[in-house]
Design a protein around this motif. Structure first.
Motif, mmCIF file in Angstrom:
data_model
loop_
_atom_site.group_PDB
_atom_site.id
_atom_site.type_symbol
_atom_site.label_atom_id
_atom_site.label_comp_id
_atom_site.label_asym_id
_atom_site.label_seq_id
_atom_site.Cartn_x
_atom_site.Cartn_y
_atom_site.Cartn_z
ATOM 1 N N THR A 50 0.837 -1.190 0.000
ATOM 2 C CA THR A 50 0.000 0.000 0.000
ATOM 3 C C THR A 50 0.874 1.242 0.000
ATOM 4 O OG1 THR A 50 -0.124 0.084 2.418
ATOM 5 C CG2 THR A 50 -1.878 -1.111 1.275
ATOM 6 N N ASN A 96 -6.702 -1.560 -5.150
ATOM 7 C CA ASN A 96 -7.615 -1.123 -4.091
ATOM 8 C C ASN A 96 -7.351 0.337 -3.766
ATOM 9 O OD1 ASN A 96 -7.766 -0.630 -0.897
ATOM 10 N ND2 ASN A 96 -9.377 -2.073 -1.466
ATOM 11 N N THR A 97 -8.421 1.098 -3.602
ATOM 12 C CA THR A 97 -8.258 2.479 -3.177
ATOM 13 C C THR A 97 -9.229 2.784 -2.043
ATOM 14 O OG1 THR A 97 -9.879 3.415 -4.700
ATOM 15 C CG2 THR A 97 -7.641 3.196 -5.515
ATOM 16 N N LYS A 98 -8.808 3.657 -1.160
ATOM 17 C CA LYS A 98 -9.636 4.044 -0.018
ATOM 18 C C LYS A 98 -9.705 5.556 0.081
ATOM 19 C CE LYS A 98 -8.507 0.008 2.881
ATOM 20 N NZ LYS A 98 -7.559 -0.645 1.960
ATOM 21 N N THR A 99 -10.947 6.070 0.231
ATOM 22 C CA THR A 99 -11.138 7.450 0.602
ATOM 23 C C THR A 99 -11.540 7.466 2.076
ATOM 24 O OG1 THR A 99 -13.500 7.495 0.075
ATOM 25 C CG2 THR A 99 -11.955 7.903 -1.735
ATOM 26 N N ASN A 100 -11.942 8.606 2.592
ATOM 27 C CA ASN A 100 -12.389 8.653 3.993
ATOM 28 C C ASN A 100 -13.633 7.812 4.221
ATOM 29 O OD1 ASN A 100 -10.321 10.257 4.913
ATOM 30 N ND2 ASN A 100 -11.428 12.172 4.592
ATOM 31 N N GLU A 103 -14.383 2.414 -0.152
ATOM 32 C CA GLU A 103 -13.300 1.549 -0.608
ATOM 33 C C GLU A 103 -13.698 0.991 -1.964
ATOM 34 O OE1 GLU A 103 -12.652 -1.915 1.816
ATOM 35 O OE2 GLU A 103 -10.557 -2.066 1.199
ATOM 36 N N TYR A 104 -12.730 0.938 -2.855
ATOM 37 C CA TYR A 104 -13.012 0.495 -4.218
ATOM 38 C C TYR A 104 -12.021 -0.592 -4.614
ATOM 39 C CZ TYR A 104 -15.424 4.998 -4.301
ATOM 40 O OH TYR A 104 -16.239 6.068 -4.011
ATOM 41 N N TRP A 105 -12.522 -1.502 -5.469
ATOM 42 C CA TRP A 105 -11.682 -2.593 -5.970
ATOM 43 C C TRP A 105 -11.728 -2.646 -7.486
ATOM 44 C CZ3 TRP A 105 -8.668 -5.654 -2.928
ATOM 45 C CH2 TRP A 105 -8.935 -5.661 -1.550
#
Length: 115
Positions: A50, A96-100, A103-105
């Motif tokens: 990450t 994978n990405t995360k905002t506040n 979460e996206y895949w």
């Protein structure tokens, strides 16, 4: 609509290298963490690496010293440079990405390392 598109997977011989890319689009909030996970046949999905928006990196022990994660914040793109690949690295690699809040895949890209 949020979308993560991974590219760069394929077949490589043991000892070879591959570079994965993942471009994120349609995500309206700031992306905090981008990363790579993988899932080998018959196994659970596991973290590979990450990287935060500030550039802090974390690696699984299996990736340390061989893989390098990087990102281009302006392009919302994350990369995974994989060197000295081993047959046990064979897996589907997921972005994978995360905002506040979310979460996206991605859908994954297959990496196959032959012995």
């Amino acid at each position: 609509q949020a979308q993560l598109v991974e590219t760069g997977g394929g077949l490589v011989q043991a000892g070879g290298s591959l570079r994965l890319s993942c471009a994120a689009s349609g995500i309206m909030s700031s992306i905090n963490v981008m990363g790579w996970y993988r899932q080998a046949p018959g196994k659970q999905r596991e973290l590979v690496a990450t990287i935060t928006s500030g550039g802090a990196r974390a690696y699984a022990s299996s990736a340390t010293g061989r893989f390098t994660i990087s990102r281009d914040n302006a392009k919302n793109t994350v990369y995974l440079q994989m060197n000295s690949l081993k047959p046990e690295d064979t897996a589907v690699y997921y972005c994978n990405t995360k905002t506040n809040a979310m979460e996206y895949w991605g859908k994954g890209t297959l990496v196959t390392v032959s012995s």
